[in-house]
Enzyme design. Structure first.
Site, PDB file in Angstrom:
ATOM      1  N   LYS A 146      -3.928  18.724  -6.445  1.00 37.99           N
ATOM      2  CA  LYS A 146      -3.568  18.308  -5.833  1.00 37.99           C
ATOM      3  C   LYS A 146      -3.012  16.947  -6.474  1.00 37.99           C
ATOM      4  CE  LYS A 146      -4.904  15.207  -1.910  1.00 37.99           C
ATOM      5  NZ  LYS A 146      -3.517  13.283  -2.148  1.00 37.99           N
ATOM      6  N   THR A 159      14.178   9.888  13.562  1.00 40.10           N
ATOM      7  CA  THR A 159      13.783   8.098  13.917  1.00 40.10           C
ATOM      8  C   THR A 159      12.841   8.433  14.961  1.00 40.10           C
ATOM      9  OG1 THR A 159      15.339   8.857  16.278  1.00 40.10           O
ATOM     10  CG2 THR A 159      16.297   7.932  14.585  1.00 40.10           C
ATOM     11  N   SER A 170      11.398 -37.045 -18.179  1.00 40.74           N
ATOM     12  CA  SER A 170      10.074 -36.760 -17.532  1.00 40.74           C
ATOM     13  C   SER A 170       9.668 -35.516 -17.260  1.00 40.74           C
ATOM     14  CB  SER A 170      10.355 -37.833 -16.002  1.00 40.74           C
ATOM     15  OG  SER A 170       8.943 -37.865 -15.278  1.00 40.74           O
ATOM     16  N   SER A 181      -6.427  13.883  -8.297  1.00 45.11           N
ATOM     17  CA  SER A 181      -7.091  14.272  -7.251  1.00 45.11           C
ATOM     18  C   SER A 181      -8.536  14.725  -8.786  1.00 45.11           C
ATOM     19  CB  SER A 181      -7.665  14.995  -6.140  1.00 45.11           C
ATOM     20  OG  SER A 181      -9.795  14.966  -5.373  1.00 45.11           O
TER      21      SER A 181
END
Length: 483
Positions: free
Chosen positions: A342, A204, A157, A336
């Protein structure tokens, strides 16, 4: 029988050389291309489900898995006396060809479809049946000799074939991701060794914390990937429990005694997966899709952690003048259309986006799994599409991240040395020796004046030079001396 006399018979096709033929299903006759291996049900599904434009042919792992299931079923049916040996041999031959890459373009049904995967199963049944007919010296569509349902789908099936094929396909997809993750882990481990002597400030909450080495930072990336490989391997094994032989709802209706065990044995041989087993409860296995939810959760975990790593790489390379600028990512393209010079972290950004997709797919899988009713979940097509896309995209993204980014990362050693020397984070290492109150006073004055904290310690004669050198050595600061 001539093609002319067969033309009016349900399932037969018109004379050889015509541009189309007529196939028949329970709803009537359907015209299909004359050179197609698929038939009526597939043709209807193409019309019914013009959803994504992404067909089964885009997922060769699934096609090969379907062929393996059909081949295993044919061999098992022949062994239990349910299928003529010549027919079983022709079906198996056709399946072998498909598993080796033939006729994949004939799998034309959209990945998203109603019917719990019935159209996928029928697409496979029809292609295999028509190719098997050719191998027997007959014409496509001569289903009185070999039928897509009576023979190719014998004892089966959609409800046990499709999920079994999906699990086998996902196993292959997982293998690809595991290989990619291992490559990325090795690349990070290589960088960890390369940067083992490079001292830097740990952070942190994006604030200076205490010193560590850049090598330790990259070693942590490697360690977290190793954990994900292990979790993914565990989820992979869960896919190996199959409901093949359960037929419609898990009761095994219309499958001969012994078929179930033999079919799974043949699948082990055909796939090379020795851990394939039959579920102890086929009714439960047919309705339950928990294994896909589990896998999706693991993929989300992988995606989240990969995205976090990419965020870290982008932060550590930010600038280069006005950011952290501790590492340099390989320049891959101009960044860019307006800002000369960039360069953007395009590779990590691409992996971030793949992670977002996988996280969204997890919601889709969750809802699809929850949406099942009673003895079957009808939404496995969208589950498979979501999981397979996520696995493939992650594997591709991880490979690109490895080859186009991580292997080419360099460290700005001078900048890192300067930031460590200037950071008040060094004061934490001195706190046990000079006391917390004195350490706070040093840190606050260093913040206020911009003077190096160690200079202030020397000025106040809180420690000797020998004590300072001992307490601020790289080995001590980075915890490399052990517990």
């Amino acid at each position: 029988m001539s093609a002319q006399s067969a033309a009016g018979r349900p399932g037969a096709h018109v004379e050889t050389g015509s541009v189309s033929r007529w196939d028949h299903d329970m709803l009537g006759s359907v015209e299909v291309p004359g050179d197609a291996y698929y038939g009526a049900h597939t043709a209807r599904a193409v019309v019914n489900f013009p959803i994504t434009g992404e067909t089964l042919s885009a997922r060769p792992h699934l096609i090969r898995a379907l062929a393996a299931v059909k081949q295993a079923a044919a061999s098992a049916n022949a062994e239990v006396g349910a299928l003529d040996g010549d027919l079983a041999s022709a079906i198996a031959h056709a399946c072998t060809e498909i598993r080796e890459g033939a006729m994949h373009e004939q799998f034309v049904v959209d990945l998203i479809q109603g019917g719990a995967g019935t159209s996928t199963n029928m697409n496979a049944n029809e292609v295999i049946a028509n190719r098997a007919l050719e191998l027997l010296g007959l014409s496509r569509g001569e289903y009185t000799a070999l039928h897509p349902l009576d023979h190719v789908n014998l004892g089966q099936s959609t409800n046990d074939v499709y999920p079994t094929a999906v699990k086998l396909a996902l196993d292959a997809h997982i293998a690809g991701l595991l290989g990619a993750l291992a490559g990325l882990r090795d690349a990070f481990a290589g960088k960890a060794a390369e940067f083992a002597d490079v001292l830097k400030m740990g952070r942190t909450q994006l604030q200076d914390a205490v010193p560590m080495t850049l090598g330790q930072e990259f070693a942590a990336f490697a360690a977290t990937l190793a954990e994900d490989e292990q979790r993914l391997g565990e989820a992979r094994v869960l896919l190996h429990e199959l409901n093949l032989g359960g037929t419609a709802i898990g009761t095994g209706l219309n499958a001969r005694p012994g078929y179930r065990q033999l079919a799974v044995e043949h699948l082990r041989r055909l796939t090379g997966i020795p851990t394939l087993v039959s579920s102890p409860d086929l009714i439960e296995a047919t309705q339950d899709v928990g294994v896909f939810v589990q896998l999706s959760g693991v993929l989300k975990r992988v995606a989240v952690k990969l995205s976090k790593i990419c965020n870290d790489l982008r932060l550590l390379s930010s600038g280069p003048q006005a950011g952290l600028g501790e590492i340099n990512l390989p320049a891959r393209q101009a960044g860019s259309s307006i800002m000369p010079g960039k360069v953007n972290p395009v590779i990590p950004e691409a992996v971030n986006q793949i992670a977002f997709e996988v996280i969204g797919n997890d919601v889709t899988v969750t809802l699809a799994a929850e949406g099942g009713q009673l003895q079957l979940n009808a939404f496995e097509p969208i589950i498979y599409r979501s999981l397979s896309a996520g696995l493939d995209h992650l594997a591709a993204g991880v490979t690109v991240l490895t080859e186009q980014c991580v292997r080419g990362i360099t460290a700005d050693r001078d900048r890192l040395a300067r930031t460590v020397a200037a950071s008040t984070g060094l004061v934490t290492a001195l706190s046990p020796a000079i006391g917390y109150e004195s350490a706070c006073a040093i840190a606050l004055e260093a913040h206020r004046t911009g003077r190096p904290a160690l200079d202030l310690v020397r000025e106040r004669a809180l420690l000797t030079e020998a004590e300072l050198r001992a307490l601020t050595s790289p080995a001590v600061l980075a915890g490399l001396l052990g517990p």
